[in-house]
Design a protein around this motif. Structure first.
Motif, PDB file in Angstrom:
ATOM      1  N   VAL A   6       0.874  -1.170   0.000  1.00  0.00           N
ATOM      2  CA  VAL A   6       0.000   0.000   0.000  1.00  0.00           C
ATOM      3  C   VAL A   6       0.910   1.218   0.000  1.00  0.00           C
ATOM      4  CG1 VAL A   6      -1.821   1.259   1.197  1.00  0.00           C
ATOM      5  CG2 VAL A   6      -1.762  -1.244   1.312  1.00  0.00           C
ATOM      6  N   VAL A   7       0.737   2.077  -0.991  1.00  0.00           N
ATOM      7  CA  VAL A   7       1.602   3.245  -1.147  1.00  0.00           C
ATOM      8  C   VAL A   7       0.753   4.481  -1.410  1.00  0.00           C
ATOM      9  CG1 VAL A   7       3.508   1.849  -2.051  1.00  0.00           C
ATOM     10  CG2 VAL A   7       1.865   2.884  -3.645  1.00  0.00           C
ATOM     11  N   GLY A   8       1.393   5.637  -1.366  1.00  0.00           N
ATOM     12  CA  GLY A   8       0.726   6.884  -1.714  1.00  0.00           C
ATOM     13  C   GLY A   8       0.975   7.250  -3.163  1.00  0.00           C
ATOM     14  N   ILE A  28      -0.101  -3.573  -6.054  1.00  0.00           N
ATOM     15  CA  ILE A  28       0.320  -2.399  -5.301  1.00  0.00           C
ATOM     16  C   ILE A  28      -0.856  -1.440  -5.272  1.00  0.00           C
ATOM     17  CG2 ILE A  28       1.925  -0.461  -5.147  1.00  0.00           C
ATOM     18  CD1 ILE A  28       3.999  -2.170  -6.634  1.00  0.00           C
ATOM     19  N   CYS A  29      -1.427  -1.260  -4.084  1.00  0.00           N
ATOM     20  CA  CYS A  29      -2.593  -0.395  -3.921  1.00  0.00           C
ATOM     21  C   CYS A  29      -2.118   1.039  -3.681  1.00  0.00           C
ATOM     22  CB  CYS A  29      -3.434  -0.880  -2.742  1.00  0.00           C
ATOM     23  SG  CYS A  29      -4.811   0.214  -2.349  1.00  0.00           S
ATOM     24  N   VAL A  30      -2.584   1.956  -4.515  1.00  0.00           N
ATOM     25  CA  VAL A  30      -2.237   3.369  -4.358  1.00  0.00           C
ATOM     26  C   VAL A  30      -3.369   4.055  -3.611  1.00  0.00           C
ATOM     27  CG1 VAL A  30      -1.655   5.519  -5.527  1.00  0.00           C
ATOM     28  CG2 VAL A  30      -0.874   3.322  -6.474  1.00  0.00           C
ATOM     29  N   ARG A  56       3.601   7.908   6.892  1.00  0.00           N
ATOM     30  CA  ARG A  56       3.123   6.540   7.103  1.00  0.00           C
ATOM     31  C   ARG A  56       1.814   6.354   6.340  1.00  0.00           C
ATOM     32  NH1 ARG A  56      -0.404   3.499   9.922  1.00  0.00           N
ATOM     33  NH2 ARG A  56       0.304   1.543  10.858  1.00  0.00           N
ATOM     34  N   CYS A  57       1.781   5.338   5.493  1.00  0.00           N
ATOM     35  CA  CYS A  57       0.561   5.045   4.748  1.00  0.00           C
ATOM     36  C   CYS A  57      -0.389   4.258   5.645  1.00  0.00           C
ATOM     37  CB  CYS A  57       0.903   4.277   3.473  1.00  0.00           C
ATOM     38  SG  CYS A  57      -0.268   4.567   2.126  1.00  0.00           S
ATOM     39  N   ARG A  58      -1.515   3.872   5.120  1.00  0.00           N
ATOM     40  CA  ARG A  58      -2.524   3.198   5.934  1.00  0.00           C
ATOM     41  C   ARG A  58      -2.145   1.756   6.234  1.00  0.00           C
ATOM     42  NH1 ARG A  58      -5.180  -0.581   3.113  1.00  0.00           N
ATOM     43  NH2 ARG A  58      -5.635  -0.292   0.904  1.00  0.00           N
ATOM     44  N   ASP A  59      -2.842   1.170   7.200  1.00  0.00           N
ATOM     45  CA  ASP A  59      -2.644  -0.235   7.564  1.00  0.00           C
ATOM     46  C   ASP A  59      -3.140  -1.155   6.449  1.00  0.00           C
ATOM     47  OD1 ASP A  59      -1.703   0.568  10.014  1.00  0.00           O
ATOM     48  OD2 ASP A  59      -3.560   0.149  11.082  1.00  0.00           O
ATOM     49  N   PHE A  60      -2.580  -2.353   6.417  1.00  0.00           N
ATOM     50  CA  PHE A  60      -3.107  -3.389   5.533  1.00  0.00           C
ATOM     51  C   PHE A  60      -4.443  -3.875   6.066  1.00  0.00           C
ATOM     52  CE2 PHE A  60       1.117  -3.497   3.914  1.00  0.00           C
ATOM     53  CZ  PHE A  60       1.017  -4.039   2.643  1.00  0.00           C
ATOM     54  N   VAL A  61      -5.351  -4.153   5.134  1.00  0.00           N
ATOM     55  CA  VAL A  61      -6.638  -4.761   5.474  1.00  0.00           C
ATOM     56  C   VAL A  61      -6.749  -6.060   4.688  1.00  0.00           C
ATOM     57  CG1 VAL A  61      -7.762  -2.564   6.032  1.00  0.00           C
ATOM     58  CG2 VAL A  61      -7.850  -3.434   3.681  1.00  0.00           C
ATOM     59  N   LEU A  62      -7.694  -6.898   5.071  1.00  0.00           N
ATOM     60  CA  LEU A  62      -7.795  -8.219   4.444  1.00  0.00           C
ATOM     61  C   LEU A  62      -8.038  -8.137   2.945  1.00  0.00           C
ATOM     62  CD1 LEU A  62      -9.693 -10.313   7.147  1.00  0.00           C
ATOM     63  CD2 LEU A  62      -7.237  -9.897   6.875  1.00  0.00           C
ATOM     64  N   ASP A  63      -8.752  -7.098   2.483  1.00  0.00           N
ATOM     65  CA  ASP A  63      -8.996  -6.958   1.045  1.00  0.00           C
ATOM     66  C   ASP A  63      -7.702  -6.766   0.248  1.00  0.00           C
ATOM     67  OD1 ASP A  63     -11.700  -7.309   1.282  1.00  0.00           O
ATOM     68  OD2 ASP A  63     -12.213  -5.181   1.133  1.00  0.00           O
ATOM     69  N   VAL A  81       1.064  -3.809   9.598  1.00  0.00           N
ATOM     70  CA  VAL A  81       0.476  -5.150   9.611  1.00  0.00           C
ATOM     71  C   VAL A  81       0.220  -5.543  11.062  1.00  0.00           C
ATOM     72  CG1 VAL A  81       0.818  -7.580   9.010  1.00  0.00           C
ATOM     73  CG2 VAL A  81       1.690  -5.789   7.491  1.00  0.00           C
ATOM     74  N   SER A  82      -1.032  -5.831  11.386  1.00  0.00           N
ATOM     75  CA  SER A  82      -1.382  -6.258  12.745  1.00  0.00           C
ATOM     76  C   SER A  82      -1.129  -7.756  12.901  1.00  0.00           C
ATOM     77  CB  SER A  82      -2.855  -5.958  13.030  1.00  0.00           C
ATOM     78  OG  SER A  82      -3.678  -6.783  12.213  1.00  0.00           O
ATOM     79  N   LEU A  83      -1.125  -8.217  14.134  1.00  0.00           N
ATOM     80  CA  LEU A  83      -0.980  -9.647  14.386  1.00  0.00           C
ATOM     81  C   LEU A  83      -2.154 -10.412  13.777  1.00  0.00           C
ATOM     82  CD1 LEU A  83       0.627 -11.936  15.662  1.00  0.00           C
ATOM     83  CD2 LEU A  83      -0.629 -11.545  17.789  1.00  0.00           C
ATOM     84  N   GLU A  84      -3.341  -9.832  13.815  1.00  0.00           N
ATOM     85  CA  GLU A  84      -4.523 -10.490  13.220  1.00  0.00           C
ATOM     86  C   GLU A  84      -4.349 -10.657  11.714  1.00  0.00           C
ATOM     87  OE1 GLU A  84      -5.275  -9.070  17.099  1.00  0.00           O
ATOM     88  OE2 GLU A  84      -4.682  -7.862  15.368  1.00  0.00           O
TER      89      GLU A  84
END
Length: 198
Positions: A6-8, A28-30, A56-63, A81-84
């Motif tokens: 995930v980038v800007g 690569i999600c912008v 800092r870009c956003r957190d990773f999500v499952l999508d 990246v969270s532990l979940e």
């Protein structure tokens, strides 16, 4: 190699360069809402370094993690990246390598980096990993060797790698210890720092 990140918008030039070199860029999600995770790094004569978070870009999500390949290396650099999410990756792939740096970094009010590593956190991460890489720079503890040897005894089938800067690296696996030496010369060059899952 399939970069999943995930980038800007500020990363567009590098995405074009990846595409030019035939590196897949479709995962690569912008994000419009953040700049690409990046640091200012100051190196010192003793091979140590100081990091300051610039953005800092956003957190990773499952999508972001659909259709994972069989082998995944997880390398967050600023707690994206969270532990979940790591547990989700583990349950949806065959082999997981983890660099712990981005899981244990914390930031003060001026965005300078320190680490908050403890045995409980490392144990949770290593349980869902096949290979775990740690840097002696990130493990700011009185006796890192005791910790690493303890983890190796507790999880003998895991490969545990400890990088030690100019002193090389150490790998522990199945009761064996492997030392990789260097010439003690560290060559530094500027390059973009990208957080993400690969």
């Amino acid at each position: 190699m399939l970069p999943i990140s995930v980038v800007g918008r500020d990363f567009s030039e590098y995405i074009m360069e990846y595409a030019r070199r035939n590196i897949p860029v479709d995962r690569i999600c912008v994000s419009d809402g953040c700049g690409t995770t990046s640091y200012e790094i100051t190196y010192y004569n003793d091979s140590s370094r100081k990091l300051r978070l610039l953005s800092r870009c956003r957190d990773f999500v499952l999508d972001d993690l659909r259709n994972l390949p069989g082998v995944v290396v997880v390398n967050p650099i600023a707690r994206e990246v969270s532990l979940e999410v790591l547990e989700y990756i583990r349950s949806n792939t065959e082999f997981v390598g983890v660099d712990i740096q981005g899981f244990i970094r914390v930031f003060n009010k001026d965005n300078y980096v320190s680490t908050a590593a403890n045995t409980d956190a490392l144990t949770k991460i290593i349980k869902v990993s096949d290979v775990i890489k740690m840097s002696i720079d990130d493990l700011q503890m009185p006796d890192v060797n005791i910790l690493v040897n303890s983890l190796a005894r507790q999880f003998p089938s895991k490969a545990i790698i400890l990088s030690m800067g100019a002193r090389g690296s150490l790998m522990l696996h199945n009761g064996h210890k492997f030392q990789v030496s260097t010439d003690s010369v560290v060559h530094v060059r500027d390059q973009p720092v990208l957080g993400g899952t690969y």
